[in-house]
Enzyme design. Structure first.
Site, PDB file in Angstrom:
ATOM      1  N   TYR A  74       0.693  -1.270   0.158  1.00 53.65           N
ATOM      2  CA  TYR A  74       0.045  -0.051   0.005  1.00 53.65           C
ATOM      3  C   TYR A  74       0.829   1.201   0.105  1.00 53.65           C
ATOM      4  O   TYR A  74       1.910   1.059   0.360  1.00 53.65           O
ATOM      5  CB  TYR A  74      -1.160   0.097   1.264  1.00 53.65           C
ATOM      6  CG  TYR A  74      -0.129   0.291   2.473  1.00 53.65           C
ATOM      7  CD1 TYR A  74       0.377  -0.539   3.131  1.00 53.65           C
ATOM      8  CD2 TYR A  74      -0.599   1.603   3.167  1.00 53.65           C
ATOM      9  CE1 TYR A  74       0.947  -0.263   4.419  1.00 53.65           C
ATOM     10  CE2 TYR A  74      -0.007   1.848   4.428  1.00 53.65           C
ATOM     11  CZ  TYR A  74       0.650   1.133   4.970  1.00 53.65           C
ATOM     12  OH  TYR A  74       1.468   1.408   6.279  1.00 53.65           O
ATOM     13  N   LYS A  94       6.371  -2.047   1.869  1.00 58.15           N
ATOM     14  CA  LYS A  94       5.377  -1.496   2.471  1.00 58.15           C
ATOM     15  C   LYS A  94       4.215  -2.465   2.597  1.00 58.15           C
ATOM     16  O   LYS A  94       3.196  -2.136   1.623  1.00 58.15           O
ATOM     17  CB  LYS A  94       5.105  -0.075   1.873  1.00 58.15           C
ATOM     18  CG  LYS A  94       4.143   0.921   2.810  1.00 58.15           C
ATOM     19  CD  LYS A  94       3.978   2.188   2.563  1.00 58.15           C
ATOM     20  CE  LYS A  94       3.188   3.064   3.345  1.00 58.15           C
ATOM     21  NZ  LYS A  94       3.254   3.027   4.724  1.00 58.15           N
ATOM     22  N   GLU A 107      11.509   2.162  14.421  1.00 58.53           N
ATOM     23  CA  GLU A 107      10.712   3.480  13.965  1.00 58.53           C
ATOM     24  C   GLU A 107       9.594   3.280  14.537  1.00 58.53           C
ATOM     25  O   GLU A 107       9.283   2.435  15.533  1.00 58.53           O
ATOM     26  CB  GLU A 107      10.463   3.055  12.374  1.00 58.53           C
ATOM     27  CG  GLU A 107       9.770   1.997  12.034  1.00 58.53           C
ATOM     28  CD  GLU A 107       9.647   1.727  10.671  1.00 58.53           C
ATOM     29  OE1 GLU A 107       9.688   2.442   9.747  1.00 58.53           O
ATOM     30  OE2 GLU A 107       9.439   0.391  10.166  1.00 58.53           O
ATOM     31  N   LEU A 148      10.914   1.091   7.078  1.00 55.96           N
ATOM     32  CA  LEU A 148      10.304   1.508   6.013  1.00 55.96           C
ATOM     33  C   LEU A 148      11.050   2.868   5.494  1.00 55.96           C
ATOM     34  O   LEU A 148      11.384   3.458   6.199  1.00 55.96           O
ATOM     35  CB  LEU A 148       8.935   1.912   6.163  1.00 55.96           C
ATOM     36  CG  LEU A 148       8.457   2.463   4.787  1.00 55.96           C
ATOM     37  CD1 LEU A 148       8.053   1.024   3.858  1.00 55.96           C
ATOM     38  CD2 LEU A 148       6.847   2.979   4.861  1.00 55.96           C
TER      39      LEU A 148
HETATM   40  N1  PDD Z   1       2.598   4.878   7.293  1.00 59.84           N
HETATM   41  N2  PDD Z   1       7.601   3.694   8.836  1.00 59.84           N
HETATM   42  C1  PDD Z   1       6.271   2.908   8.973  1.00 59.84           C
HETATM   43  C2  PDD Z   1       6.277   1.815   9.696  1.00 59.84           C
HETATM   44  C3  PDD Z   1       5.365   3.552   8.295  1.00 59.84           C
HETATM   45  O1  PDD Z   1       4.137   2.941   8.369  1.00 59.84           O
HETATM   46  C4  PDD Z   1       5.388   4.749   7.461  1.00 59.84           C
HETATM   47  C5  PDD Z   1       3.978   5.398   6.802  1.00 59.84           C
HETATM   48  C6  PDD Z   1       6.523   5.377   7.640  1.00 59.84           C
HETATM   49  C7  PDD Z   1       6.547   6.789   6.885  1.00 59.84           C
HETATM   50  O2  PDD Z   1       7.003   6.661   5.686  1.00 59.84           O
HETATM   51  P1  PDD Z   1       6.150   7.705   4.734  1.00 59.84           P
HETATM   52  O3  PDD Z   1       7.071   9.028   5.084  1.00 59.84           O
HETATM   53  O4  PDD Z   1       6.417   7.359   3.147  1.00 59.84           O
HETATM   54  O5  PDD Z   1       4.803   8.214   4.808  1.00 59.84           O
HETATM   55  C8  PDD Z   1       7.519   4.899   8.327  1.00 59.84           C
HETATM   56  C9  PDD Z   1       1.497   5.272   6.766  1.00 59.84           C
HETATM   57  C10 PDD Z   1       1.562   7.031   6.681  1.00 59.84           C
HETATM   58  C11 PDD Z   1       0.437   4.829   6.997  1.00 59.84           C
HETATM   59  O6  PDD Z   1       0.643   3.280   7.432  1.00 59.84           O
HETATM   60  O7  PDD Z   1      -0.640   5.247   7.165  1.00 59.84           O
END
Ligand code: PDD
Length: 285
Positions: free
Chosen positions: A32, A149, A181, A205
């Site tokens: 996703y 992801k 994270e 991620l």
């Molecule tokens: N989540 N680490 C994890 C485990 C994440 O699920 C996310 C993003 C990030 C940050 O990635 P980015 O900057 O590309 O959004 C880091 C999204 C926002 C979600 O699951 O809703």
């Protein structure tokens, strides 16, 4: 009522369906992306499209849509749902061949693609960001390919609930004593003006917001160190923050009950949030 996108069609949300045999449903066999929308425009669409391709490649899953078409679907959903500030959620799964089997289905099986919007007025001018987040630490027991992801979000959801039960906003995960994270964001500390965040690898991620924020920090002559850190080091830091497409730069003001600095959002996180929002609004498409 929302208009959503499923396998080539725009439909009212209650008319959109996916098979009960879909591997996303049965096996969490899907990936996703979440892209934010400000002023009715997409923030860093290119970054999310590139990471989507990478996630699909790593899982040997077919990409059902070209980048240009994907951009058009995002824009059309933003238009139809009149989103000024919010999110576009995109999910691609390995689809269904009408049964349950651990082996991947035949190659010609069509992937499933679903997109929907979430209206979030006040996403940029957020009261939560003015207050800052309180986090707890929890053991990171996720699988070893967090750079992909995937929709396997059970443990991050449990982490979020553990945080809520503790009266906090989120959880930072720790593996071998080092912070990996947040449940849905990348984690940072600031010490002596230096921004410290875990190096990239399979353990986290590769945040699209992370890449942009580190670029802006370096352009603003801020020192950046990409290395892992402990919860103890974080508790002694001057400030901390997280980044994600859904919360941009979010100050962290407390870790496991220990307030950072004076317990309010720090200057580095506050400035990075401003720079990020300004620059990304200009580049939005
Ligand atoms: N989540 N680490 C994890 C485990 C994440 O699920 C996310 C993003 C990030 C940050 O990635 P980015 O900057 O590309 O959004 C880091 C999204 C926002 C979600 O699951 O809703």
């Amino acid at each position: 009522m929302r208009t959503v996108y499923v396998n080539g069609e725009y439909l009212p949300e209650h008319e959109a369906t996916v098979s009960i045999f879909d591997r996303g449903f049965l096996m969490a066999d899907g990936v996703y992306e979440v892209t934010s929308v400000l002023d009715g425009k997409l923030i860093d669409f290119d970054g999310h499209a590139v990471r989507l391709s990478r996630s699909l490649n790593e899982l040997e899953m077919r990409n059902p849509i070209s980048k240009d078409d994907l951009l058009e679907v995002h824009r059309e959903l933003v238009r139809r749902n009149e989103i000024d500030e919010g999110l576009v959620y995109l999910q691609v799964t390995r689809g269904s061949d009408g049964d349950r089997d651990f082996a991947f289905p035949a190659e010609e099986t069509e992937p499933t693609i679903v997109l929907f919007t979430q209206n979030k007025p006040g996403l940029a001018d957020s009261p939560a960001a003015r207050k800052g987040a309180k986090v707890i630490s929890i053991e990171d027991i996720r699988w070893g390919r967090r750079d992909i992801k995937t929709v396997q979000l059970l443990y991050p959801s449990m982490g979020k609930m553990m945080a809520k039960k503790a009266g906090c906003d989120d959880a930072w995960m720790v593996e071998d004593g080092m912070v990996t994270e947040g449940t849905s964001n990348n984690a940072y500390i600031v010490k002596g003006g230096k921004i410290i965040t875990r190096h990239l690898g399979n353990e986290i991620l590769h945040g699209i917001t992370r890449a942009a924020v580190l670029r802006f920090a370096r352009e603003a002559q801020m020192a950046v160190e990409e290395r892992s850190f402990t919860i103890a080091e974080a508790q002694e830091a001057d400030e901390a923050f997280t980044t994600s497409a859904s919360a941009f730069v979010m100050p962290v003001v407390e870790i496991d009950g220990v307030a950072l600095g004076d317990g309010t959002p720090g200057p580095v996180a506050t400035r990075l949030r401003e720079i990020y929002l300004d620059e990304m609004r200009k580049a939005a498409q």
